[in-house]
Design an enzyme around this catalytic site. Structure first.
Site, PDB file in Angstrom:
ATOM      1  CG  LEU A 186      -2.333   8.059   5.292  1.00 38.39           C
ATOM      2  CD1 LEU A 186      -3.082   7.846   6.596  1.00 38.39           C
ATOM      3  CD2 LEU A 186      -2.165   6.732   4.568  1.00 38.39           C
TER       4      LEU A 186
ATOM      5  CE  LYS B 285       1.951  -1.714   5.595  1.00 36.04           C
ATOM      6  NZ  LYS B 285       1.784  -0.970   4.322  1.00 36.04           N
TER       7      LYS B 285
ATOM      8  CB  SER C  26      -0.903   0.009   1.229  1.00 36.75           C
ATOM      9  OG  SER C  26      -1.639   1.202   1.300  1.00 36.75           O
TER      10      SER C  26
ATOM     11  CE  LYS D 119      -2.380   8.240  -2.008  1.00 36.39           C
ATOM     12  NZ  LYS D 119      -1.110   8.037  -1.294  1.00 36.39           N
TER      13      LYS D 119
ATOM     14  CB  CYS E 218       0.310   5.844   8.980  1.00 32.52           C
ATOM     15  SG  CYS E 218       0.832   6.638   7.452  1.00 32.52           S
TER      16      CYS E 218
ATOM     17  N   GLY F 139       7.201  -2.974  -3.247  1.00 31.48           N
ATOM     18  CA  GLY F 139       6.868  -1.591  -2.989  1.00 31.48           C
ATOM     19  C   GLY F 139       7.822  -0.626  -3.659  1.00 31.48           C
TER      20      GLY F 139
ATOM     21  N   GLY G 256      12.669   0.642   1.251  1.00 33.26           N
ATOM     22  CA  GLY G 256      13.727   0.292   0.317  1.00 33.26           C
ATOM     23  C   GLY G 256      14.689  -0.740   0.886  1.00 33.26           C
TER      24      GLY G 256
ATOM     25  CG  ASN H 257       3.769   0.958   7.703  1.00 31.44           C
ATOM     26  OD1 ASN H 257       4.295   1.522   6.752  1.00 31.44           O
ATOM     27  ND2 ASN H 257       2.541   1.242   8.098  1.00 31.44           N
ATOM     28  CB  THR H 258       7.993   3.128   6.333  1.00 29.57           C
ATOM     29  OG1 THR H 258       6.898   3.869   6.893  1.00 29.57           O
ATOM     30  CG2 THR H 258       7.699   2.802   4.886  1.00 29.57           C
TER      31      THR H 258
END
Length: 304
Positions: free
Chosen positions: A73, A165, A21, A45, A130, A265, A217, A192-193
């Site tokens: 978002l 998530k 996402s 998204k 997030c 991603g 990444g 998640n990041t």
């Protein structure tokens, strides 16, 4: 012939590769590079209860081994998506559609789950973490008690498989995973990041307009592998693994650690048709080791 078919929460996937996402929009742009039927599924998204304009720019900062993003978002809102976008996507795309949602309150999450349950979405992914918005997700994803309560309440309103998530920005991701399981989650996605910052040394100000953002990444793949293994060893829920996947070998590594599905991603920004090479590499790996079914790779790690 090696079988790439995956059964995830009762949903049939033609192969284990999905999208992450926030990196894939709503699929139409990427469909120009590789048919979306190449994927086992795509993830939309992130949606919010009401439309969002997102964060002020700059929203992306390149790093030595990935990117920082602070998009915030930006999206049309869940009702617009459910009424106008999802029907077209269901008609146009021959693949499973996983819908990602993010809320500021338990009530918002529950309302979105109700709305999305009436669509053709295959599954709902609940983002509780997030790091690039100023309120909401990050607080939900760091407290096991809150995660269990949130998951339990949303599950009452969700008639699709509910995937929670998880954030890596926690003291113990295992505690959060167990809380989501206790709340009734059908599956988990991680990671998640990672929360990060980049500074312009000439201005001595953060490069991102929101100051901080989510790091994704290749740099985060070892963290993802470690956390997927820990969670796989601690809970009985199936996992969608993500974080730094840029090749078939990367995807296999996450599957060996415990992921049943693997998301692409950030790497697709450089190669929008990456799915083709990833599937080819997975099939070649299975042929080389005489593996007939992809599920035999999942969780096959042998520790030293």
């Amino acid at each position: 012939m090696a079988s790439l078919n995956v059964d995830y929460c009762g949903i049939k996937f033609r192969n284990p590769i999905v999208t992450a996402s926030g990196t894939f929009g709503f699929g139409y742009e990427y469909n120009e590079y590789a048919p979306l039927s190449e994927y086992g599924g795509i993830t939309t998204k992130g949606l919010t209860r009401l439309p969002r304009g997102g964060n002020k720019p700059p929203r992306i900062a390149e790093t030595a081994s990935g990117i920082l993003n602070s998009v915030g978002l930006q999206n049309p809102g869940v009702e617009v998506f459910a009424k106008y976008m999802m029907p077209s996507m269901a008609d146009d795309f021959d693949t499973n559609i996983i819908v990602n949602m993010s809320g500021n309150t338990i009530e918002e999450y529950a309302e979105m789950a109700e709305i999305l349950s009436d669509t053709d979405a295959a599954m709902i992914e609940m983002n509780i973490s997030c790091p690039n918005v100023r309120s909401g997700g990050l607080a939900f994803g760091t407290d096991p008690a809150v995660v269990e309560k949130l998951t339990g309440e949303v599950k009452k309103h969700c008639r699709k498989p509910l995937i929670v998530k998880l954030s890596p920005n926690v003291t113990s991701i295992v505690d959060i995973a167990k809380a989501a399981e206790a709340g009734g989650a059908d599956g988990l996605s991680l990671i998640n990041t990672l929360l990060g910052m980049s500074i312009d040394i000439n201005t001595r100000r953060p490069i991102l307009g929101n100051n901080t953002g989510g790091l994704s990444g290749p740099a985060i793949k070892p963290v993802a592998v470690r956390m997927i293994h820990q969670v796989y060893s601690a809970v009985d829920l199936p996992i969608i693994g993500m974080g730094g996947v840029a090749s078939g070998e990367d995807a296999i590594e996450l599957m060996i650690a415990g992921a049943s599905l693997v998301a692409l991603g950030t790497a697709m920004f450089a190669d929008p048709a990456l799915i083709v090479a990833v599937k080819r590499d997975i099939e070649a790996y299975m042929d080389r080791f005489g593996i007939s079914n992809i599920k035999d790779i999942v969780g096959s790690l042998e520790l030293n």
